[in-house]
Each structure stands twice: as structure tokens, then as C-alpha cells.
Design a protein around this motif. Structure first.
Motif, mmCIF file in Angstrom:
data_model
loop_
_atom_site.group_PDB
_atom_site.id
_atom_site.type_symbol
_atom_site.label_atom_id
_atom_site.label_comp_id
_atom_site.label_asym_id
_atom_site.label_seq_id
_atom_site.Cartn_x
_atom_site.Cartn_y
_atom_site.Cartn_z
ATOM 1 N N GLN A 62 0.827 -1.204 0.000
ATOM 2 C CA GLN A 62 0.000 0.000 0.000
ATOM 3 C C GLN A 62 0.865 1.259 0.000
ATOM 4 O OE1 GLN A 62 -2.747 -1.480 3.347
ATOM 5 N NE2 GLN A 62 -4.032 0.013 2.260
ATOM 6 N N LEU A 63 1.937 1.230 0.782
ATOM 7 C CA LEU A 63 2.856 2.367 0.810
ATOM 8 C C LEU A 63 3.469 2.583 -0.561
ATOM 9 C CD1 LEU A 63 4.477 4.604 2.157
ATOM 10 C CD2 LEU A 63 6.073 2.858 3.021
ATOM 11 N N ALA A 64 3.923 1.513 -1.185
ATOM 12 C CA ALA A 64 4.508 1.615 -2.525
ATOM 13 C C ALA A 64 3.493 2.174 -3.517
ATOM 14 C CB ALA A 64 5.002 0.248 -2.985
ATOM 15 N N SER A 65 2.274 1.697 -3.425
ATOM 16 C CA SER A 65 1.205 2.163 -4.313
ATOM 17 C C SER A 65 0.933 3.652 -4.103
ATOM 18 C CB SER A 65 -0.069 1.357 -4.053
ATOM 19 O OG SER A 65 -1.164 1.892 -4.744
ATOM 20 N N ALA A 66 0.849 4.062 -2.834
ATOM 21 C CA ALA A 66 0.567 5.459 -2.519
ATOM 22 C C ALA A 66 1.676 6.374 -3.031
ATOM 23 C CB ALA A 66 0.401 5.624 -1.012
ATOM 24 N N LEU A 67 2.913 5.930 -2.927
ATOM 25 C CA LEU A 67 4.031 6.722 -3.440
ATOM 26 C C LEU A 67 3.954 6.835 -4.963
ATOM 27 C CD1 LEU A 67 6.954 5.279 -1.257
ATOM 28 C CD2 LEU A 67 5.802 7.481 -0.960
ATOM 29 N N SER A 68 3.659 5.718 -5.617
ATOM 30 C CA SER A 68 3.557 5.712 -7.083
ATOM 31 C C SER A 68 2.451 6.647 -7.560
ATOM 32 C CB SER A 68 3.296 4.293 -7.589
ATOM 33 O OG SER A 68 4.390 3.452 -7.281
ATOM 34 N N GLN A 69 1.332 6.648 -6.832
ATOM 35 C CA GLN A 69 0.222 7.534 -7.188
ATOM 36 C C GLN A 69 0.630 8.997 -7.138
ATOM 37 O OE1 GLN A 69 -3.056 6.660 -4.571
ATOM 38 N NE2 GLN A 69 -3.149 4.504 -5.188
ATOM 39 N N ARG A 70 1.617 9.306 -6.330
ATOM 40 C CA ARG A 70 2.092 10.683 -6.182
ATOM 41 C C ARG A 70 3.300 10.975 -7.055
ATOM 42 N NH1 ARG A 70 -0.826 9.010 -2.220
ATOM 43 N NH2 ARG A 70 -2.069 10.471 -0.973
ATOM 44 N N GLY A 71 3.524 10.110 -8.034
ATOM 45 C CA GLY A 71 4.569 10.349 -9.015
ATOM 46 C C GLY A 71 5.963 10.007 -8.567
ATOM 47 N N ILE A 72 6.078 9.252 -7.487
ATOM 48 C CA ILE A 72 7.400 8.886 -6.970
ATOM 49 C C ILE A 72 7.781 7.519 -7.507
ATOM 50 C CG2 ILE A 72 8.694 8.322 -4.874
ATOM 51 C CD1 ILE A 72 6.939 10.463 -3.469
ATOM 52 N N GLY A 73 8.929 7.442 -8.177
ATOM 53 C CA GLY A 73 9.348 6.206 -8.810
ATOM 54 C C GLY A 73 10.846 6.007 -8.752
ATOM 55 N N LYS A 74 11.380 5.379 -9.776
ATOM 56 C CA LYS A 74 12.784 4.971 -9.769
ATOM 57 C C LYS A 74 13.729 6.142 -9.504
ATOM 58 C CE LYS A 74 16.359 2.507 -12.304
ATOM 59 N NZ LYS A 74 16.748 1.758 -13.511
ATOM 60 N N ASN A 75 14.604 5.913 -8.534
ATOM 61 C CA ASN A 75 15.662 6.848 -8.141
ATOM 62 C C ASN A 75 15.161 8.150 -7.525
ATOM 63 O OD1 ASN A 75 17.735 5.095 -8.882
ATOM 64 N ND2 ASN A 75 17.839 5.890 -10.963
ATOM 65 N N ASP A 76 13.865 8.233 -7.231
ATOM 66 C CA ASP A 76 13.376 9.345 -6.419
ATOM 67 C C ASP A 76 13.677 9.025 -4.956
ATOM 68 O OD1 ASP A 76 12.344 10.858 -8.514
ATOM 69 O OD2 ASP A 76 10.409 9.839 -8.460
ATOM 70 N N CYS A 77 13.960 10.056 -4.191
ATOM 71 C CA CYS A 77 14.344 9.840 -2.799
ATOM 72 C C CYS A 77 13.179 10.120 -1.856
ATOM 73 C CB CYS A 77 15.524 10.731 -2.441
ATOM 74 S SG CYS A 77 16.205 10.387 -0.816
ATOM 75 N N VAL A 78 12.923 9.180 -0.968
ATOM 76 C CA VAL A 78 11.935 9.344 0.098
ATOM 77 C C VAL A 78 12.699 9.385 1.414
ATOM 78 C CG1 VAL A 78 9.985 8.315 1.322
ATOM 79 C CG2 VAL A 78 10.091 8.198 -1.175
ATOM 80 N N SER A 79 12.587 10.504 2.115
ATOM 81 C CA SER A 79 13.294 10.671 3.387
ATOM 82 C C SER A 79 12.349 10.365 4.541
ATOM 83 C CB SER A 79 13.824 12.100 3.524
ATOM 84 O OG SER A 79 14.725 12.402 2.483
ATOM 85 N N VAL A 80 12.867 9.704 5.552
ATOM 86 C CA VAL A 80 12.059 9.383 6.735
ATOM 87 C C VAL A 80 12.828 9.786 7.983
ATOM 88 C CG1 VAL A 80 10.839 7.494 5.588
ATOM 89 C CG2 VAL A 80 12.888 6.991 6.909
ATOM 90 N N MET A 81 12.105 10.389 8.924
ATOM 91 C CA MET A 81 12.689 10.715 10.222
ATOM 92 C C MET A 81 11.794 10.063 11.263
ATOM 93 S SD MET A 81 14.127 14.352 11.543
ATOM 94 C CE MET A 81 15.377 14.410 12.853
ATOM 95 N N LEU A 82 12.129 8.833 11.596
ATOM 96 C CA LEU A 82 11.262 7.989 12.400
ATOM 97 C C LEU A 82 12.042 7.277 13.491
ATOM 98 C CD1 LEU A 82 9.370 6.324 9.409
ATOM 99 C CD2 LEU A 82 8.341 7.935 11.018
ATOM 100 N N SER A 83 11.370 7.012 14.606
ATOM 101 C CA SER A 83 11.928 6.134 15.632
ATOM 102 C C SER A 83 11.791 4.691 15.155
ATOM 103 C CB SER A 83 11.176 6.329 16.949
ATOM 104 O OG SER A 83 11.345 7.634 17.448
ATOM 105 N N ASN A 84 12.187 3.753 15.989
ATOM 106 C CA ASN A 84 12.055 2.334 15.654
ATOM 107 C C ASN A 84 10.601 1.903 15.820
ATOM 108 O OD1 ASN A 84 14.757 2.263 15.159
ATOM 109 N ND2 ASN A 84 15.318 1.102 16.973
#
Length: 548
Positions: A62-84
Motif C-alpha cells: 500500500q505504501l509503494a502504491s501510494a508513493l507511485s500515485q504521487r509520481g514517486i518512482g525509480k531513483n526518487d528519494c523518500v526521506s524518513v525521520m522515524l523512531s524504531n
């Protein structure tokens, strides 16, 4: 005489790679298999949340799908600032399933460094835990990029911080489809993640990992840790650190259970160890100290032996002994961000158990031998790139070669070329190679102390001080000296209630070290540490400079 060099071998002719006999190596396949074979087994524990491998896989898609829907694909960078937390685990699969590159931010960074990384990585989307929303807001104001901002509001452990972003993480997940038809990378050399070095001497460098390396290091972790089916892994190691040493991918290989831990606190650690029957955890020596120094009312009785994997400085013998008594078997690892985290292990031999305590301690101080996934580990003379004698005394630079060495530094060809000069990755660590092939670090190249023309290993002095019963942590750096050029300066943390003086400690060192190696200065203080528990020697060097 006929020239047959142009002829194609019968082992190559008409035997091409095809869709039927070749697939790119990627750790994404591990989760797919775990969900198919063990769909109902618990994959993730977070507070009251229990998610199965079926759910873990579905949410990652679902996360992958949601990113793709927003135009995020190969070699685009997704940054995360998250705890464990669960979203961090889902990001390790969902982001690369979309073809994108995962950039996990150190949660202790300041706004300026975060902004630099976001711009350098050209981040398209940021997922930020509410705990870190304030510093992320400041960073986004400084940054040039304007990523989509997604807020993770942890309902299990609510955070009192500003709400930012265009949507909440669960909204992002629910907008994606479980039926998303993700693909393995067309090329296993494609980037899977981006990790930045500490940048203590300037802007941090972006270390690029590929799918092949992540696949192989994840498997090597399982082999090195001797993980059987369904291990239970406690997240005391930050997942932002070298992608959690690739363990987010390793656990799917053996359908293990991830026990999330927002903060490394003594009570929650012991509760998880006892209640969830944890079998494995990783961390810096500071995590061992926290475990051992837990008050009696917070400690819990363990019915299982726990495998503990530690990196950084080798644990002192007294700590190893105390951990064993508490039910932990400690294995010493060594690596760097550029080699996917741990790539060297102190592979313990059964016959060494018959040796004396001092002899065992000397062996445990060694970093060890290469992981099965690492092709080459050697100590070379950086001037001529020849191996130094395997005598345990001749110092050279520790170098790596193979599939679990990074692709290189993002947008920094000069640094990449320098790091790979001579066909090896130059670690910057100085060490020796023993006759049995085991490597032992002696210092970082910048940490060697040159006193009166003699090279002094700060690690050697630290090992002596760690054996003192009152010492809990120590770091040795150079202090400028008019006569000798430099002399050793030791910064020491003492156990509560200890009353040793500077002269007591200097006298103790003099009993165990050559005179020129004995620290001339002892400073009792709390040592500055990184978020992963490593001592920040660059801070101490500045303090030593101020003492001169």
C-alpha cells in the motif's frame, strides 16, 4: 596457428539470461516469501499492536502504491525521520517497491544538517514522526526542496509536538492498494537506500547502497547470528543507522518478529526481553551498560539465552563477564556505513573457551574476519597497497573489497575515487593482522597520537583503562605538548560512588603501559556520544585543545 580467442564457449553459447533463469537480487523478495509461507506469524510488535506477515506485506505494498500515485518512482528519494516503529519497517520495503530510494535521517540531527541532506538527496517526500516535527519544520524552512510532508502520529505512544504535513501516515497507507503490482529492480545494482556519514569534518557524504548488497548482507546477518526460524529481535539499534545493519530485511528471511522500541530505556528493554522472549538484539556498548546497570526492581528473570551483537570499541572483559552472567552471549562486530554496517565478525572458536580470562579478553578485543558476504578484508600499506606482515604488530590501513561495499558517494566522484583507490575501499581505520588472519584495530588514522616521534594507539590505552574496576567509559585523544608535540589525554567516566583521583589513574596506567604511552592528563567527565552510542572523539579533541 588458429586464434580461438574470438570463439564463444559452449558454456556461453545459446545459454543467455532469461526471465525464466535470472532475477535481480533484492531483499524485497524476502518479505514476499515470508507473507506467502508464514502469513499468520507475528512480524511486528509495537505496544498493543501485533501485525502478521500478511499485514506487513500488504501495508508495504500500500505504501509503494501510494508513493507511485504521487509520481514517486525509480531513483526518487523518500526521506524518513522515524523512531524504531512500524512505519520505519514498512518504509524499508514499500519505498524500494515503488522503485524509490530510502533515506533514513538520524533523529538527533539539527535543522541545518537535515536541510542539507534533504537538498542533497533531492527528497520528493518526507515521513516524519510527530516527536521530530519541530526540527523538521525548521529544516524545511532552510531547505530548497519542497517535498510532500507526511506526519506519523504514534497512537501507541502519543507525542506532544506540533502537527505538520499535508496528510497523516495512515491516510497515506489507506490511499494505496494492497494489489499494487511491484517489481524487482531491473538491475540489482539499482540504489535501494541512502545513508549519510556523520560529517564531523564538513558536510556529510551520502553513501549509496544497492539491492544486491542489501540482499547479501541481510543473508550474512542470518548466518553470522546463527538465526534459526522465527527469532525475536528487539530494536535497540536505531534503524536509521546503516538501515539497522540491514536487519529490517534479514528478519523476513527467517520470518522473525520485530519488537519495536521507541526509546532505549532500561525498563522497556527488560520487559520486552522477558515478555516477548527476545532472542537477538544489537547495539553499541552503551546499550550493554544500560542493561547491566538497571535497578533490581526493573530487571526481569530471563528463561532464554539472548544473543547480543555489538560494534564500536571491543567490550571490556568485565562487561563481557557481567553480560554472560546476566544471560547474554556477546559477539563483537565491526564495519562502517560504507559497508552496509557490520562486515567483520570476531568469529569465536570453541578451543578458545579453554584459555585463561586474560587470554580470552585479548582475543575478544580483535575485530575479526570477513563476513561471508565480504570478498576481501586486509590490512594494507596505503602507500604501496601491499599487505603488511601478519605479525599482529605492523600497522596498516584496514581495507574492504566486495559486494557489500557501497556503490559510492552520491554526487561526489572525487571522494568516491579516493575511497576506492587501488581497487579497495579505504576505511581510514588503522590496524594489524594477526598470524591467524584476524584483524585488530589500533586507531583511526586521525586518532593516532605522535609523541616524541613515537606512534601511540589510543585504543591500547583505552583497553588498559577499561580494565580498571571503577571505569565505565573512556576515550583517549591527543593533547598538544610543547616538549613532546602530543601526549595522551584520557577522558574517563567513573562508576557512581568511585573516588579515584587523576594521580591514581595515571599510576594505574603506568603499571600497565610503557612510560611514553601513559596519559599525562586524566579528565573525569561524562563522555559525549552519538545517537548510536559512539563516543564523539572530535568533541573531546576540542576539549583537549582547550586544555593545552
Amino acid at each position: 596457428m588458429k586464434n580461438n580467442s574470438a570463439k564463444t564457449s559452449s558454456f556461453d553459447r545459446d545459454l543467455p539470461k532469461t526471465e525464466a533463469n535470472y532475477a535481480a537480487l533484492s531483499p524485497l523478495s524476502f518479505l514476499q516469501r515470508a507473507a506467502k509461507v508464514f502469513p499468520d506469524h507475528t512480524a511486528i510488535i509495537h505496544g498493543r499492536i501485533r501485525r502478521s506477515y500478511r499485514e506487513f506485506y500488504a501495508r508495504s505494498k500500500q505504501l509503494a502504491s501510494a508513493l507511485s500515485q504521487r509520481g514517486i518512482g525509480k531513483n526518487d528519494c523518500v526521506s524518513v525521520m522515524l523512531s524504531n516503529t512500524p512505519p520505519m519497517l514498512e518504509a524499508h520495503y514499500g519505498v524500494p517497491m515503488a522503485g524509490a530510494v530510502l533515506h533514513a535521517l538520524n533523529t538527533r540531527l539539527d535543522a541545518a544538517v537535515i536541510a542539507f541532506q534533504l537538498d542533497h538527496a533531492e527528497s520528493k517526500l518526507v515521513i516524519v514522526d510527530r516527536e521530530f516535527s519541530k526540527v523538521m519544520s525548521e529544516a524545511l524552512e532552510l531547505a530548497t526542496v519542497q517535498p510532500i510532508v507526511v506526519l506519523y502520529d504514534d497512537q501507541e505512544f502519543p507525542q506532544n509536538a506540533p502537527v505538520i504535513g499535508e496528510l497523516e501516515y495512515e491516510e497515506l497507507i489507506s490511499s494505496g492498494s494492497e494489489a499494487f503490482d511491484w517489481k524487482l529492480p531491473a538491475d540489482e545494482w539499482d540504489a535501494i537506500s541512502l545513508n549519510y556519514t556523520s560529517g564531523t569534518t564538513g558536510n556529510p557524504k551520502g553513501v549509496v547502497y544497492h539491492h544486491r548488497g542489501a540482499y547479501l548482507l541481510a543473508q550474512a546477518n542470518i548466518i553470522t547470528a546463527a538465526m534459526g526460524k522465527h527469532p525475536v529481535y528487539l530494536w535497540t539499534l536505531p534503524m536509521f543507522h546503516c538501515n539497522g545493519w540491514c536487519f529490517p530485511w534479514s528478519l523476513s528471511l527467517v520470518a522473525g518478529t520485530h519488537v519495536c522500541l521507541r526509546q532505549v530505556r532500561q525498563g522497556p528493554i527488560w520487559d520486552a526481553l522477558a515478555d516477548e522472549k527476545v532472542t537477538h538484539l544489537c547495539g553499541a556498548p552503551i546499550v550493554m551498560t544500560a542493561i547491566l546497570n538497571t535497578s533490581a526492581e526493573l530487571k526481569r528473570e530471563l528463561t532464554q539465552e539472548v544473543e547480543f551483537f555489538t560494534a564500536a570499541a571491543p567490550p571490556p572483559a568485565v562487561v563481557l563477564s557481567a553480560m554472560a552472567e546476566a544471560g547474554f552471549n556477546v559477539t563483537h562486530l565491526y564495519g562502517l556505513t560504507e559497508v552496509y554496517g557490520p562486515a567483520v565478525v570476531n568469529d569465536w572458536k570453541e578451543q578458545w573457551n579453554e584459555l585463561s580470562g586474560d587470554e580470552q579478553a585479548a582475543l575478544k578485543a580483535r575485530q575479526g574476519v570477513n563476513y561471508v558476504a565480504l570478498d576481501g578484508l586486509s590490512v594494507l600499506d596505503p602507500e604501496n597497497m601491499q599487505p603488511v606482515p601478519s605479525d599482529g604488530e605492523t600497522i596498516g590501513e584496514v581495507m574492504f573489497k566486495g559486494n557489500v561495499v557501497m556503490k559510492g558517494y552520491l554526487k561526489n566522484p572525487e571522494a568516491t575515487q579516493e575511497a576506492f583507490a587501488g581497487g579497495w575501499f579505504h576505511s581510514g581505520d588503522l590496524g594489524v593482522q594477526h598470524p591467524d588472519g584476524y584483524v585488530q584495530l589500533k586507531d583511526r588514522s586521525k586518532d593516532i597520537i605522535i609523541s616524541g616521534g613515537e606512534n601511540i594507539s589510543s585504543i591500547e590505552i583505552e583497553e588498559v583503562l577499561y580494565k580498571h574496576p571503577s571505569v565505565t567509559a573512556v576515550a583517549v585523544v591527543a593533547r598538544l605538548d610543547e616538549k613532546w608535540g602530543e601526549t595522551p589525554c584520557a577522558f574517563v567516566e567513573l562508576r557512581e560512588g568511585s573516588s579515584e583521583s587523576e594521580q591514581d589513574m595515571i599510576g594505574y596506567c603506568r603499571e600497565h603501559l610503557a612510560g611514553f604511552k601513559t596519559p599525562k592528563t586524566i579528565v573525569f567527565t561524562e563522555l559525549p556520544k552519538t545517537s548510536t552510542g559512539k563516543i564523539q572523539k572530535f568533541v573531546l579533541r576540542e576539549k583537549a585543545k582547550a586544555l593545552a
